[in-house]
Motif scaffolding. Structure first.
Motif, PDB file in Angstrom:
ATOM      1  N   THR A   1       0.841  -1.197   0.000  1.00 50.57           N
ATOM      2  CA  THR A   1       0.000   0.000   0.000  1.00 50.57           C
ATOM      3  C   THR A   1       0.875   1.245   0.000  1.00 50.57           C
ATOM      4  OG1 THR A   1      -1.676  -1.170   1.310  1.00 50.57           O
ATOM      5  CG2 THR A   1      -1.873   1.218   1.165  1.00 50.57           C
ATOM      6  N   LEU A   2       0.481   2.215  -0.774  1.00 54.19           N
ATOM      7  CA  LEU A   2       1.145   3.520  -0.777  1.00 54.19           C
ATOM      8  C   LEU A   2       0.111   4.581  -0.470  1.00 54.19           C
ATOM      9  CD1 LEU A   2       3.694   5.275  -1.430  1.00 54.19           C
ATOM     10  CD2 LEU A   2       2.749   5.497  -3.743  1.00 54.19           C
ATOM     11  N   LEU A   3       0.330   5.333   0.600  1.00 50.71           N
ATOM     12  CA  LEU A   3      -0.476   6.506   0.909  1.00 50.71           C
ATOM     13  C   LEU A   3       0.389   7.721   0.606  1.00 50.71           C
ATOM     14  CD1 LEU A   3      -0.963   4.235   3.415  1.00 50.71           C
ATOM     15  CD2 LEU A   3      -2.792   5.851   3.901  1.00 50.71           C
ATOM     16  N   TYR A   4      -0.075   8.640  -0.219  1.00 51.57           N
ATOM     17  CA  TYR A   4       0.827   9.678  -0.696  1.00 51.57           C
ATOM     18  C   TYR A   4       0.096  10.982  -1.016  1.00 51.57           C
ATOM     19  CZ  TYR A   4      -0.873   8.724  -5.460  1.00 51.57           C
ATOM     20  OH  TYR A   4      -1.665   8.583  -6.582  1.00 51.57           O
ATOM     21  N   ASN A   5       0.841  12.073  -0.914  1.00 51.35           N
ATOM     22  CA  ASN A   5       0.392  13.383  -1.346  1.00 51.35           C
ATOM     23  C   ASN A   5       0.678  13.470  -2.851  1.00 51.35           C
ATOM     24  OD1 ASN A   5       0.470  16.184  -2.079  1.00 51.35           O
ATOM     25  ND2 ASN A   5       0.633  16.734   0.085  1.00 51.35           N
ATOM     26  N   ASP A   6      -0.365  13.590  -3.649  1.00 49.34           N
ATOM     27  CA  ASP A   6      -0.175  13.545  -5.109  1.00 49.34           C
ATOM     28  C   ASP A   6       0.455  14.798  -5.677  1.00 49.34           C
ATOM     29  OD1 ASP A   6      -2.358  15.142  -4.689  1.00 49.34           O
ATOM     30  OD2 ASP A   6      -3.648  14.190  -6.173  1.00 49.34           O
ATOM     31  N   GLU A   7       0.591  15.856  -4.850  1.00 48.80           N
ATOM     32  CA  GLU A   7       1.282  17.053  -5.331  1.00 48.80           C
ATOM     33  C   GLU A   7       2.792  16.933  -5.167  1.00 48.80           C
ATOM     34  OE1 GLU A   7      -0.305  20.455  -3.389  1.00 48.80           O
ATOM     35  OE2 GLU A   7      -2.285  20.290  -4.334  1.00 48.80           O
ATOM     36  N   GLU A   8       3.233  15.968  -4.372  1.00 48.01           N
ATOM     37  CA  GLU A   8       4.657  15.806  -4.075  1.00 48.01           C
ATOM     38  C   GLU A   8       5.250  14.534  -4.670  1.00 48.01           C
ATOM     39  OE1 GLU A   8       6.464  18.002  -2.364  1.00 48.01           O
ATOM     40  OE2 GLU A   8       4.789  19.347  -1.908  1.00 48.01           O
ATOM     41  N   ASN A   9       4.410  13.640  -5.186  1.00 52.56           N
ATOM     42  CA  ASN A   9       4.881  12.338  -5.640  1.00 52.56           C
ATOM     43  C   ASN A   9       4.409  12.021  -7.048  1.00 52.56           C
ATOM     44  OD1 ASN A   9       6.077  10.709  -3.099  1.00 52.56           O
ATOM     45  ND2 ASN A   9       4.400  12.025  -2.407  1.00 52.56           N
ATOM     46  N   GLU A  45      -7.772   5.648  -8.174  1.00 53.11           N
ATOM     47  CA  GLU A  45      -6.755   5.495  -7.124  1.00 53.11           C
ATOM     48  C   GLU A  45      -7.099   4.354  -6.157  1.00 53.11           C
ATOM     49  OE1 GLU A  45      -4.009   7.064  -7.222  1.00 53.11           O
ATOM     50  OE2 GLU A  45      -4.488   8.611  -8.659  1.00 53.11           O
ATOM     51  N   ASN A  46      -7.756   3.324  -6.650  1.00 55.73           N
ATOM     52  CA  ASN A  46      -8.135   2.232  -5.771  1.00 55.73           C
ATOM     53  C   ASN A  46      -7.224   1.029  -5.938  1.00 55.73           C
ATOM     54  OD1 ASN A  46     -10.251   3.319  -4.247  1.00 55.73           O
ATOM     55  ND2 ASN A  46     -11.682   3.067  -5.954  1.00 55.73           N
ATOM     56  N   VAL A  47      -7.745  -0.145  -5.623  1.00 56.17           N
ATOM     57  CA  VAL A  47      -6.911  -1.325  -5.509  1.00 56.17           C
ATOM     58  C   VAL A  47      -6.598  -1.925  -6.870  1.00 56.17           C
ATOM     59  CG1 VAL A  47      -6.787  -3.615  -4.460  1.00 56.17           C
ATOM     60  CG2 VAL A  47      -7.984  -1.777  -3.284  1.00 56.17           C
ATOM     61  N   SER A  48      -5.328  -2.294  -7.081  1.00 62.01           N
ATOM     62  CA  SER A  48      -4.951  -3.092  -8.235  1.00 62.01           C
ATOM     63  C   SER A  48      -5.000  -4.541  -7.790  1.00 62.01           C
ATOM     64  CB  SER A  48      -3.556  -2.690  -8.724  1.00 62.01           C
ATOM     65  OG  SER A  48      -2.593  -3.122  -7.785  1.00 62.01           O
ATOM     66  N   ALA A  49      -4.413  -5.423  -8.563  1.00 57.73           N
ATOM     67  CA  ALA A  49      -4.466  -6.848  -8.219  1.00 57.73           C
ATOM     68  C   ALA A  49      -3.823  -7.121  -6.868  1.00 57.73           C
ATOM     69  CB  ALA A  49      -3.784  -7.654  -9.319  1.00 57.73           C
ATOM     70  N   THR A  50      -2.671  -6.541  -6.618  1.00 57.21           N
ATOM     71  CA  THR A  50      -1.954  -6.838  -5.367  1.00 57.21           C
ATOM     72  C   THR A  50      -1.542  -5.594  -4.597  1.00 57.21           C
ATOM     73  OG1 THR A  50       0.154  -6.901  -6.573  1.00 57.21           O
ATOM     74  CG2 THR A  50      -1.032  -8.990  -6.300  1.00 57.21           C
ATOM     75  N   ARG A  51      -1.670  -4.430  -5.187  1.00 54.30           N
ATOM     76  CA  ARG A  51      -1.203  -3.216  -4.534  1.00 54.30           C
ATOM     77  C   ARG A  51      -2.287  -2.145  -4.546  1.00 54.30           C
ATOM     78  NH1 ARG A  51       4.469  -2.253  -7.543  1.00 54.30           N
ATOM     79  NH2 ARG A  51       3.180  -2.834  -9.336  1.00 54.30           N
ATOM     80  N   GLN A  52      -2.161  -1.230  -3.611  1.00 51.47           N
ATOM     81  CA  GLN A  52      -3.166  -0.193  -3.441  1.00 51.47           C
ATOM     82  C   GLN A  52      -2.501   1.170  -3.324  1.00 51.47           C
ATOM     83  OE1 GLN A  52      -6.948   0.741  -0.460  1.00 51.47           O
ATOM     84  NE2 GLN A  52      -5.330  -0.635   0.207  1.00 51.47           N
ATOM     85  N   ALA A  53      -3.107   2.163  -3.947  1.00 49.79           N
ATOM     86  CA  ALA A  53      -2.624   3.535  -3.856  1.00 49.79           C
ATOM     87  C   ALA A  53      -3.722   4.408  -3.274  1.00 49.79           C
ATOM     88  CB  ALA A  53      -2.212   4.058  -5.236  1.00 49.79           C
ATOM     89  N   VAL A  54      -3.388   5.189  -2.243  1.00 53.10           N
ATOM     90  CA  VAL A  54      -4.349   6.040  -1.564  1.00 53.10           C
ATOM     91  C   VAL A  54      -3.806   7.468  -1.546  1.00 53.10           C
ATOM     92  CG1 VAL A  54      -5.552   6.506   0.599  1.00 53.10           C
ATOM     93  CG2 VAL A  54      -5.138   4.133  -0.103  1.00 53.10           C
TER      94      VAL A  54
END
Length: 421
Positions: A106-114, A124-133
Motif C-alpha cells: 500500500t502507498l499513501l501519498y500526497n499527489d502534489e509531491e509524488n 486510485e483504488n486497488v490493483s491486483a496486489t497493490r493499493q494507492a491512496v
C-alpha cells in the motif's frame, strides 16, 4: 529512536538514480549468554538480518532523504508489526506498507509531491496486489498501527488551521489521522477526540492490544499524555509538569535535576513508563567550583493512568565507557535511550557506541538484565531510525551511501533461548 550521523552528506545528491534492488539474507547468530543483574562479565554480539533495500528517488517504492542536506530534523520512521513494515517518509509526504521481502503493498501519498504510482487506477483504488491512496499530507512525524491494521499518523495542519492557546502561549498545530484496515481515511483525532482542537508538539504516538491510541505531547511547561478509546474518544489525560518530575535526589543533592527522556505506554495495562535521567553539578577538585554537570542515574517510573499514581521506580544501569591515555584509566557512565517495552514486560534500551550500539534489556521486576552488542560500521550509515515490536524484535531503517536498508535483530528469540536454558 532516530539519529542523523556525521559523514559526507553530499553523497545523497545521487537521489533519483536507479540502483538495482538486491536481497541478501544473513543468518542470525545468538550466543546464549546470561548476564545477571550484577555480573556483566562478557557481552556477546547479535548479527543483523538484512531484509531488503530501498533506492533513493521519487517512485512509489523509493524514499527521498534530500533533507539530510538541510538543517532541521529528519522525519523518516519505521514501524514493524506481524512482519509488515510501515515506512513513514516525511520528506516525500508518503507512507509505504511493505512485506518482509520488500514488496510494496500500500502507498499513501500526497499527489502534489509524488509521481503517480504505476499501479494506480483511475480512481486510485486497488490493483491486483497493490493499493494507492491519495491524501494531502503536510508534515508527517510519527506512526503506529493497531492489531486491526488501522493506521495512525501524526501530521501538521495547514497554517490557516493552527489554533493559538493563550494559556500555554503556543500554537496548536498537529492532529492524528486515522485510516482503516483498507487504508481508507476515517477522521482525525484532536485533544478531545474526533475533530477536536489540535495538539501541541507530538513526541510519539502508540497503540495497545485494545486498539486504544496514546498520544505523548510536550509544551514549554509540561508533558501531556492523551489516552483514547477504540472509538477515538478521550478517556484519560495525564499532565506532568516539568518542575514536578519525581526526584529522589533533591534532598541529598541540592543542585540535582531530573530530565524526562521518554514516555512509553504498556501494551496490556493502562500504564505509562517514564524514563527519567538524573544529574547534578560537577565540582572541579582543584578550584572547588562548578565545572559542568554529572550524570547520576536513570529510573523508570511506572504510572497508573486511571488513578495517576506512581509505582516503585526501577533502577536502570548505565552504559559505561572505559578510556585510557596510557597513564590513567577513566570510566564514564552514559544513560541509555528508552526504546520501549514488550508484551512479556522487558524494557529495551539502546545507546550508540564506537563500533555500533549497545542493547540492554531489563525485566520489569528488575530481576534480570541482558546486554548485547549490535556491531555497525558507523562510517557507512548517515541516518538511522529504530522500532521495537511488541514481541521484542528490533527493526531499523539505515540510510547508507547507495541505498537504504531495512534490517532487524531477532532479540525475541534470544530472550526465549536464555529463559529456556
Amino acid at each position: 529512536m532516530c539519529k542523523l550521523t556525521p559523514g559526507n552528506l553530499l553523497i545523497i545528491l545521487g537521489i533519483g538514480m536507479n540502483f538495482r534492488r538486491f536481497l541478501s539474507i544473513y543468518s542470525v547468530v545468538f550466543a546464549v549468554l546470561f548476564v545477571s543483574c550484577g555480573e556483566n562479565k562478557n557481552i556477546s554480539s547479535i548479527e543483523r538480518e538484512n531484509l531488503f533495500t530501498l533506492n533513493y528517488g521519487n517512485f512509489e517504492d523509493e524514499i527521498n532523504v534530500y533533507s539530510l542536506l538541510e538543517s532541521g530534523s529528519v522525519n523518516t520512521e519505521i514501524f514493524m508489526q506481524d512482519g509488515f513494515f510501515y515506512i513513514l517518509n516525511g520528506e516525500s509526504k508518503k507512507i509505504m506498507e511493505m512485506n518482509s521481502y520488500g514488496n510494496l503493498i500500500t502507498l499513501l501519498y500526497n499527489d502534489e509531491e509524488n509521481i503517480r504510482p504505476s499501479f494506480a487506477g483511475n480512481d486510485e483504488n486497488v490493483s491486483a496486489t497493490r493499493q494507492a491512496v491519495v491524501y494531502p499530507f503536510n508534515e508527517l512525524t510519527s506512526i503506529s498501527v493497531d492489531s486491526r491494521k488501522f493506521l495512525y499518523v501524526a501530521d501538521r495542519l495547514p497554517r490557516d488551521r493552527y489554533v493559538y492557546d493563550s494559556e500555554s502561549g503556543m500554537a496548536l498545530t498537529q492532529v492524528v489521522l486515522r485510516f482503516d484496515e483498507n487504508k481508507k481515511f476515517i477522521d482525525y483525532i484532536g485533544q478531545k477526540g474526533p475533530g477536536g482542537e489540535p495538539f501541541p508538539l507530538i513526541n510519539k504516538i502508540y497503540t495497545n492490544e485494545n486498539n486504544e491510541l496514546v498520544v505523548f505531547c510536550s509544551t514549554m511547561s509540561s508533558y501531556e499524555i492523551y489516552w483514547y478509546s477504540v472509538s477515538g474518544f478521550l478517556i484519560h489525560k495525564v499532565e506532568i509538569e516539568r518542575n514536578k518530575i519525581p526526584n529522589p535526589y533533591s534532598r541529598e543533592m541540592k543542585d540535582s535535576y531530573a530530565s524526562l527522556g521518554n514516555v512509553v505506554c504498556d501494551y496490556e495495562q493502562k500504564k505509562l513508563y517514564l524514563k527519567v535521567d538524573y544529574y547534578d553539578s560537577k565540582i572541579d577538585e582543584s578550584s572547588r567550583v562548578k565545572s559542568g554537570v554529572r550524570y547520576v542515574s536513570t529510573l523508570i517510573y511506572p504510572l497508573n493512568v486511571e488513578n495517576q499514581t506512581f509505582d516503585h521506580p526501577i533502577s536502570i544501569p548505565p552504559y559505561t565507557e572505559h578510556h585510557s591515555d596510557g597513564l590513567s584509566n577513566e570510566t564514564i557512565d552514559i544513560p541509555y535511550d528508552f526504546l520501549g517495552v514488550t508484551d512479556d514486560q522487558w524494557f529495551y534500551f539502546i545507546v550508540s557506541t564506537d563500533d555500533g550500539f549497545s542493547i540492554q534489556m531489563v525485566q520489569s521486576n528488575g530481576q534480570r538484565i541482558l546486554k548485547r552488542r549490535i556491531p555497525l560500521n558507523r562510517a557507512d550509515v548517515l541516518y538511522y531510525t529504530f522500532n521495537l515490536s511488541r514481541e521484542g524484535i528490533i527493526s531499523a531503517l539505515l540510510v547508507q551511501k547507495e541505498n537504504a536498508s531495512i534490517t532487524w535483530w531477532r532479540i525475541d528469540s534470544l530472550i526465549q533461548s536464555i529463559l529456556k536454558s
